[in-house]
Each structure stands twice: as C-alpha cells, then as structure tokens.
Write an enzyme that holds these catalytic residues in place. Structure first.
Site, short mmCIF file in Angstrom:
data_model
loop_
_atom_site.label_atom_id
_atom_site.label_comp_id
_atom_site.label_asym_id
_atom_site.label_seq_id
_atom_site.Cartn_x
_atom_site.Cartn_y
_atom_site.Cartn_z
N LEU A 34 0.82 -1.25 0.15
CA LEU A 34 0.19 0.08 -0.14
C LEU A 34 1.09 1.38 -0.06
O LEU A 34 1.80 1.43 1.16
CB LEU A 34 -0.88 0.39 0.86
CG LEU A 34 -1.77 -1.03 0.99
CD1 LEU A 34 -2.44 -0.97 2.62
CD2 LEU A 34 -2.62 -1.57 0.35
N GLY A 37 -1.27 6.56 -2.55
CA GLY A 37 -2.82 6.22 -3.36
C GLY A 37 -3.56 5.73 -2.71
O GLY A 37 -4.99 6.12 -2.53
N HIS A 38 -3.44 4.17 -2.60
CA HIS A 38 -4.24 3.41 -0.91
C HIS A 38 -4.72 4.20 -0.03
O HIS A 38 -6.24 3.76 0.15
CB HIS A 38 -3.43 2.30 -0.77
CG HIS A 38 -3.03 1.38 -2.32
ND1 HIS A 38 -1.88 0.68 -2.38
CD2 HIS A 38 -3.43 0.40 -3.23
CE1 HIS A 38 -1.78 0.03 -3.24
NE2 HIS A 38 -3.31 0.48 -3.96
N GLY A 149 -9.37 4.20 -7.33
CA GLY A 149 -8.19 4.68 -7.81
C GLY A 149 -8.63 5.71 -8.97
O GLY A 149 -8.85 4.17 -9.96
N LYS A 151 -6.64 6.71 -11.44
CA LYS A 151 -5.25 5.66 -12.00
C LYS A 151 -5.71 4.33 -12.70
O LYS A 151 -5.16 4.39 -14.32
CB LYS A 151 -4.16 5.42 -11.60
CG LYS A 151 -3.02 4.81 -12.13
CD LYS A 151 -1.60 4.85 -11.38
CE LYS A 151 -1.57 3.42 -10.74
NZ LYS A 151 -1.51 2.62 -11.97
N ASP A 152 -6.38 3.69 -12.31
CA ASP A 152 -7.14 2.65 -13.14
C ASP A 152 -8.45 3.17 -13.20
O ASP A 152 -9.40 2.50 -12.99
CB ASP A 152 -6.87 1.40 -11.73
CG ASP A 152 -5.72 1.09 -11.55
OD1 ASP A 152 -4.61 0.46 -12.66
OD2 ASP A 152 -5.40 0.67 -10.00
N VAL A 178 -2.99 10.02 -7.30
CA VAL A 178 -1.85 10.31 -6.55
C VAL A 178 -1.06 10.68 -6.92
O VAL A 178 -0.61 9.28 -7.30
CB VAL A 178 -2.07 9.92 -4.82
CG1 VAL A 178 -0.91 10.53 -3.86
CG2 VAL A 178 -3.46 9.95 -4.18
N LEU A 186 1.26 7.17 -8.32
CA LEU A 186 1.90 6.27 -7.72
C LEU A 186 1.19 4.89 -7.47
O LEU A 186 0.26 5.08 -8.25
CB LEU A 186 1.04 6.55 -6.01
CG LEU A 186 2.03 7.76 -5.23
CD1 LEU A 186 1.20 7.51 -4.23
CD2 LEU A 186 3.19 7.96 -5.63
N ARG A 189 3.55 -1.60 -8.45
CA ARG A 189 4.95 -1.11 -9.82
C ARG A 189 5.77 -0.44 -9.92
O ARG A 189 7.27 -0.97 -10.58
CB ARG A 189 4.01 -1.71 -10.93
CG ARG A 189 3.07 -2.89 -10.88
CD ARG A 189 2.47 -3.13 -12.22
NE ARG A 189 2.09 -4.74 -11.84
CZ ARG A 189 1.24 -4.60 -12.34
NH1 ARG A 189 -0.24 -3.98 -12.12
NH2 ARG A 189 0.21 -6.21 -12.65
O1 PAF Z 1 -6.78 -2.35 -7.87
C1 PAF Z 1 -6.30 -3.45 -7.68
O2 PAF Z 1 -5.34 -3.32 -6.62
C2 PAF Z 1 -6.72 -4.57 -7.99
O3 PAF Z 1 -7.15 -4.63 -9.16
C3 PAF Z 1 -8.03 -4.70 -7.51
C4 PAF Z 1 -9.59 -3.92 -8.19
C5 PAF Z 1 -7.94 -4.55 -5.57
C6 PAF Z 1 -9.08 -6.57 -7.56
O4 PAF Z 1 -7.45 -7.48 -7.18
#
Ligand code: PAF
Length: 285
Positions: A34, A37-38, A149, A151-152, A178, A186, A189
């Site tokens: 984490l 961002g998380h 987020g 970002k995704d 973030v 962030l 990876r």
């Molecule tokens: O964004 C992520 O970290 C993952 O795709 C998620 C939403 C936790 C599903 O595994």
C-alpha cells in the site's frame, strides 16, 4: 485497533455485525504493497463509513501467464501499519483457496464492451479477473461503498458498469490520482523501476500535462491531442508506448472529437515495467 482476518466467515461476521448495529460498511479492495494512493482511498472510506474494511489479496486471476504474479511486491506488515494509521477497522488478507474454493472458478464475471480496448487489448482476460474477484469481495463483505483509484480509470469504469448491470447494492466511489512531487502517478509497480527508469518516468505525466494544456487552450481533435502525447513520450529514452487513447470515460469507446467526460489514457513500458496514467476532462458535450 486494526484487526486482521483471513477467512470469509470472519470478515462476513464483522460486516454483518456492523450492519445489524445500523452501521455502513466501506470496502477498499487492494492487492497490498500500500502507498499514499491507497491511503487516500482509506481516508475517503474512513470519512464516510462506520466499518472500514481493506482487502489485501494478490488476485491470481487478473495476471496473464507471462505477467508479474510471482514477483508482485508484498509487504503485509507495512500494509497493516498503513491501515492502522488511516484508522481502518479490519484488514481481510485471505489466501487463494479462501477466495477461490475452486481455481480457476467456473463462474466468471465478464463486462462486455468496456474491456476489449486499452489495457484489455494487451492484457487479455485481465478485467475478467478483476471483475470476478471484485464481485466476490462485494458478495463476501457486502459494502455499501467501495473505493477505487482513478489511476486505473478503465478498471473503475468496468467495475461501475458491473455494479449497474448486476444491480449490486454498492456505490462505486472513484478517488483522484495521487502523484509523487515530480508528477509520477503512485503505483505499487513503481517499485520495479531502476534508478534510470525512475528518473525518466515523470515524463509520462508531463506528456499528459502538455496535452491538457492544449485541451485547456481549446483543442478538441482527439488525433491532435494523442499526437502531442505520443511526441512527448517518443522523446523519452527506453520507453515503449503500449497505447495512447482518447475515449469516453464511462463507455471506454474511442472518440474523435473531445466532448463530455473524456479520458486520455496511456500505457507504456519502461524496461520490464508496465505503467499507466491518465487525465480526465469534463467538457461541454
Ligand atoms: O486495483 C487493484 O489493486 C486490483 O485490480 C483490485 C481492484 C484490488 C482487484 O484485485
């Protein structure tokens, strides 16, 4: 005190108890390692929900055969520290068998139409893995709010559409990207980047800022905007473009003229690492 549980029965019992007491349940689904961002997702959940649950589960189903499942970064102790600092009530950190009694599952959640382009094109099956595990987490925990987020951005659109199509009683909340002070979005990876790759990585966000400036200046031709991003990315040594696309932020359909909710999204490879970033425009239709 943040409690840690690893079984479906225990996280379900905790969520049930909160609901029986009249409380709201918020879920932050994560794959761990984490970062800030998380933490912004946890912060939003903490401000809106009575019971805040963070799931930490590296979901095998969303990784392709040649992807980084085995080397995906993990640090449960660090994750628990971050959760405690954000006032999270419960961390659900199950093993694969707990989430998938049978693997692979016979039942797969597939969102048609939003998953073929962008990341779906270079990561076939990825979004089926995401929606299947997110549907499971929703079924296990029963959150009324779930935090993702921006970002995704494609993932967010896909999960929203799944919740709509399946009438799931959950509000899917998107939270802003973030960034590091130098602009790099962030991501867990980012830990893979070598020093040289890390030094050039902020160029990704810079390419989006150049395009944003053009859009702010009135540019509405998607090809021109994409061309600006590509030109900036092409100048970065060692970077390969996976995609640069302008799409409708909700449907992920490509657009030619910018209008309404627009997502300008990029994916690149820097050495072994695949990174994504995006900017969203709210324009007159
Ligand atoms: O964004 C992520 O970290 C993952 O795709 C998620 C939403 C936790 C599903 O595994």
């Amino acid at each position: 005190m943040t409690e840690v549980v690893s079984t479906v029965a225990s996280v379900r019992a905790a969520a049930d108890a909160a609901r029986v007491a009249g409380g709201t349940v918020g879920l932050v689904p994560t794959m761990g390692f984490l970062h800030a961002g998380h933490r912004s997702l946890m912060h939003a959940a903490r401000s809106e929900c009575d019971l805040v649950v963070v799931s930490v589960f590296v979901n095998p189903m969303q990784f392709g055969p040649n992807e980084d499942l085995d080397r995906y970064p993990r640090d449960l102790d660090g994750d628990l520290g971050a959760c405690a600092a954000e006032g999270v009530d419960l961390v659900f950190a199950p093993g694969v068998r707990e989430v998938y009694p049978e693997y692979p599952p016979a039942t797969v959640v597939h969102v048609e139409g939003l998953t073929e382009r962008l990341c779906g094109a270079s990561r076939p099956g990825h979004f089926d893995g995401v929606t299947t595990v997110v549907a499971k987490l929703f079924a296990i925990i029963g959150p009324c709010h779930a935090y993702f987020g921006e970002k995704d951005a494609q993932q967010l659109a896909v999960v929203r559409r799944m919740a709509l199509d399946l009438n799931l009683p959950v509000e899917v909340v998107g939270c802003p990207i973030v960034r590091e002070p130098d602009g790099l979005a962030l991501s867990s990876r980012n830990a893979y980047l070598t020093a040289t790759e890390r030094a050039v990585a902020p160029g990704i966000a810079r390419s989006l800022r150049a395009a944003s400036a053009a859009v702010d200046g009135g540019e509405r031709d998607a090809a021109v905007v994409i061309g600006l991003v590509r030109a900036a990315l092409d100048a970065i040594h060692g970077l390969d473009i996976d995609y640069v696309e302008c799409v409708d932020a909700d449907t992920i359909r490509p657009i030619e003229r910018l209008g309404g909710e627009v997502l300008l999204a990029v994916a690149v490879r820097l050495g072994q690492t695949r990174l994504i970033d995006n900017v969203r425009f709210r324009l007159a239709p």
